[in-house]
Each structure stands twice: as structure tokens, then as C-alpha cells.
Design a protein around this motif. Structure first.
Motif, PDB file in Angstrom:
ATOM      1  N   LEU A 139       8.381  -3.732  -1.273  1.00 47.71           N
ATOM      2  CA  LEU A 139       8.268  -2.653  -1.662  1.00 47.71           C
ATOM      3  C   LEU A 139       6.817  -2.047  -1.053  1.00 47.71           C
ATOM      4  O   LEU A 139       5.748  -2.869  -1.401  1.00 47.71           O
ATOM      5  N   ASP A 140       6.571  -0.590  -0.157  1.00 49.75           N
ATOM      6  CA  ASP A 140       4.891  -1.054   0.203  1.00 49.75           C
ATOM      7  C   ASP A 140       4.185   0.320  -0.677  1.00 49.75           C
ATOM      8  O   ASP A 140       5.274   1.379  -0.980  1.00 49.75           O
ATOM      9  N   VAL A 141       3.258  -0.247  -1.592  1.00 49.98           N
ATOM     10  CA  VAL A 141       2.633   1.286  -2.059  1.00 49.98           C
ATOM     11  C   VAL A 141       0.833   1.163  -1.935  1.00 49.98           C
ATOM     12  O   VAL A 141       0.425   1.675  -3.122  1.00 49.98           O
ATOM     13  N   SER A 142       0.977   0.559  -0.864  1.00 52.90           N
ATOM     14  CA  SER A 142      -0.132   1.190  -0.329  1.00 52.90           C
ATOM     15  C   SER A 142      -1.077   2.455  -0.520  1.00 52.90           C
ATOM     16  O   SER A 142       0.107   3.541  -0.326  1.00 52.90           O
ATOM     17  N   SER A 143      -2.252   2.485  -1.048  1.00 50.15           N
ATOM     18  CA  SER A 143      -2.803   3.639  -0.387  1.00 50.15           C
ATOM     19  C   SER A 143      -2.461   4.624  -1.847  1.00 50.15           C
ATOM     20  O   SER A 143      -2.081   6.535  -1.317  1.00 50.15           O
ATOM     21  N   LEU A 144      -2.016   4.377  -3.590  1.00 46.05           N
ATOM     22  CA  LEU A 144      -1.168   5.742  -4.011  1.00 46.05           C
ATOM     23  C   LEU A 144      -2.339   6.298  -5.141  1.00 46.05           C
ATOM     24  O   LEU A 144      -3.151   5.045  -5.758  1.00 46.05           O
ATOM     25  N   VAL A 145      -3.178   7.054  -4.849  1.00 48.65           N
ATOM     26  CA  VAL A 145      -4.162   7.799  -5.737  1.00 48.65           C
ATOM     27  C   VAL A 145      -4.188   8.047  -7.031  1.00 48.65           C
ATOM     28  O   VAL A 145      -5.013   7.654  -7.529  1.00 48.65           O
ATOM     29  N   GLY A 146      -2.896   8.703  -7.444  1.00 41.10           N
ATOM     30  CA  GLY A 146      -2.458   8.301  -8.700  1.00 41.10           C
ATOM     31  C   GLY A 146      -2.482   7.207  -9.183  1.00 41.10           C
ATOM     32  O   GLY A 146      -2.340   7.511 -10.497  1.00 41.10           O
ATOM     33  N   VAL A 147      -2.680   5.731  -9.173  1.00 41.97           N
ATOM     34  CA  VAL A 147      -2.933   4.951  -9.468  1.00 41.97           C
ATOM     35  C   VAL A 147      -3.780   4.272  -9.662  1.00 41.97           C
ATOM     36  O   VAL A 147      -4.770   3.911  -8.422  1.00 41.97           O
ATOM     37  N   SER A 148      -4.937   4.221 -10.800  1.00 38.83           N
ATOM     38  CA  SER A 148      -5.667   3.723 -11.021  1.00 38.83           C
ATOM     39  C   SER A 148      -5.909   2.405 -10.922  1.00 38.83           C
ATOM     40  O   SER A 148      -7.082   2.004 -10.859  1.00 38.83           O
ATOM     41  N   SER A 149      -5.038   0.817 -11.706  1.00 34.17           N
ATOM     42  CA  SER A 149      -5.130  -0.229 -11.378  1.00 34.17           C
ATOM     43  C   SER A 149      -4.567  -0.798 -10.474  1.00 34.17           C
ATOM     44  O   SER A 149      -3.055  -1.636 -11.295  1.00 34.17           O
ATOM     45  N   PRO A 150      -3.968  -0.829  -9.621  1.00 38.56           N
ATOM     46  CA  PRO A 150      -2.862  -1.393  -8.497  1.00 38.56           C
ATOM     47  C   PRO A 150      -3.062  -3.088  -8.290  1.00 38.56           C
ATOM     48  O   PRO A 150      -1.269  -2.892  -8.386  1.00 38.56           O
ATOM     49  N   SER A 151      -4.155  -3.372  -9.147  1.00 37.52           N
ATOM     50  CA  SER A 151      -3.904  -4.935  -8.908  1.00 37.52           C
ATOM     51  C   SER A 151      -2.588  -5.542 -10.319  1.00 37.52           C
ATOM     52  O   SER A 151      -2.174  -6.041 -10.543  1.00 37.52           O
TER      53      SER A 151
END
Length: 207
Positions: free
Chosen positions: A141-153
Motif C-alpha cells: 500500500l502506497d500512501v505517499s504525499s496525502l495532504v489530507g492526512v496530518s499525522s502520516p506516522s
């Protein structure tokens, strides 16, 4: 209106040529590409948007891989490809209309989908990613550069807990790990996503 036109349901094509041909034509119509399960070559349009209609000769072939990157696909457009129960790989990288409702509807591929790329989709939030918990066969699953997600970690940790056999890429463990209330927000979004998924399934069943 333009998006609705491109994502309209190809019911007539399905009745005339069958679900496999209709799905293939829809993907090409959007400017995407695909590969049939029994073929090694990808089918795509040329630089002028023209493509061969040879795929009409293989109505029994199902689609295994689809690339709809940077197209106008939205959750309504999924009606045209949900018939492809052998779909193993799907990329919607950089699609401006892919949102949480789109991700919630991917549960129909729960027994087949192994690779999913939702990177660079600006309308995706944590709530939509939580709905991917139903894709138990997912391995990448690639979730790179999702500007709508504030806390990727934190999202990565959540996804790895939900999908322990899946390799999550595009979000580092130390990326955005700063907000004290982030986990609380994730829990709230989880509830929202679960409700959205339930509503989506119920609506589909009423059709």
C-alpha cells in the motif's frame, strides 16, 4: 458535469458486450491502462488517445491489473469495474476525485486486491484509509504525499495494525508525529470511517 460524464455507468456496454469488455473499455475511456489475467501485455491508448479494440475478441478475460493514475475516476465510476473479482493491482495515483467514499467501496475487492497505490490523492483522509481494513489480501500500500492526512506516522502505525501482512510505504514513522491529540483524532476518524463504510455497503445492497 464533465467528471460525471466520464464516470457514468456503462450499463449499455455491459449488456451488449459483457462485464469484462465494459470494464476494459471504461478504463481506456478514462485514459487508463489494464492487463488481462491471461495476457502479459498491457492495453493502453497511444499519445493521441487512440487504442486498439482487439480486447473485444476476449470477452471471457478478466482484468488483473489496472492503472488509473491521474484520471478523473471517482467513487461512482467504480460501478464499471466492481465486476472484476480477479483484480490484483490498482493504482489511482494523483487522482483528484478519489476520496474516502472511493476507498470505502474498495471492499468489493477484499478477496483479490494485493497492491494499491493511493499516493498524491488530495481528498483522502484518515477516515478513508481506515476503511481499507477490509482488504485482507493487501500486501503493498502506497500512501505517499496525502495532504489530507496530518499525522502520516500515526496513520502508518494504524494501517500496519489493521493489515499486518501489508507493506505500507510513503509514510515515515517520524513524519508528523507532533500532535498530542492525534491518536484521539484517529480514533474519532475510525468511527466516522466505519459508519461511512457501513452506509456505503447498505446503499449498494439496496440497488
Amino acid at each position: 458535469p464533465a467528471v460525471s460524464r466520464f464516470c457514468r455507468y456503462f450499463g449499455f456496454t455491459q449488456k451488449k458486450f459483457g462485464v469484462n469488455i465494459a470494464a476494459a473499455y471504461y478504463v481506456l475511456h478514462l485514459g487508463g491502462s489494464f492487463r488481462f489475467t491471461d495476457q502479459s501485455e498491457w492495453v493502453r491508448a497511444n499519445s493521441r488517445g487512440k487504442f486498439s479494440y482487439n480486447f473485444l475478441n476476449t470477452p471471457d478475460s478478466t482484468i488483473e491489473e489496472v492503472d488509473l493514475s491521474r484520471t478523473v475516476i471517482n467513487h461512482n465510476g467504480l460501478d464499471n469495474i466492481v465486476s472484476q473479482k480477479s483484480l490484483r493491482s490498482l493504482s489511482v495515483q494523483g487522482c483528484p476525485n478519489v476520496d474516502d467514499w472511493f476507498l470505502a467501496r474498495l471492499h468489493v475487492f477484499g478477496e483479490s486486491l494485493q497492491e494499491l497505490d493511493v499516493s498524491h490523492c488530495p481528498r483522502i483522509t484518515v477516515g478513508g484509509l481506515v476503511a481499507l481494513q477490509h482488504l485482507r489480501k493487501l500486501r503493498r500500500l502506497d500512501v505517499s504525499s496525502l495532504v489530507g492526512v496530518s499525522s502520516p506516522s500515526l496513520v502508518r502505525i494504524l494501517l500496519e495494525e489493521m493489515l499486518p501482512l501489508c507493506e505500507v510505504t510513503g509514510a515515515k514513522y517520524d513524519q508528523g508525529f507532533v500532535q498530542h491529540d492525534s491518536m484521539g483524532q484517529l480514533k474519532e476518524d475510525t468511527v466516522t470511517a466505519t459508519k461511512a463504510h457501513t452506509d456505503s455497503v447498505s446503499a449498494a445492497q439496496r440497488r
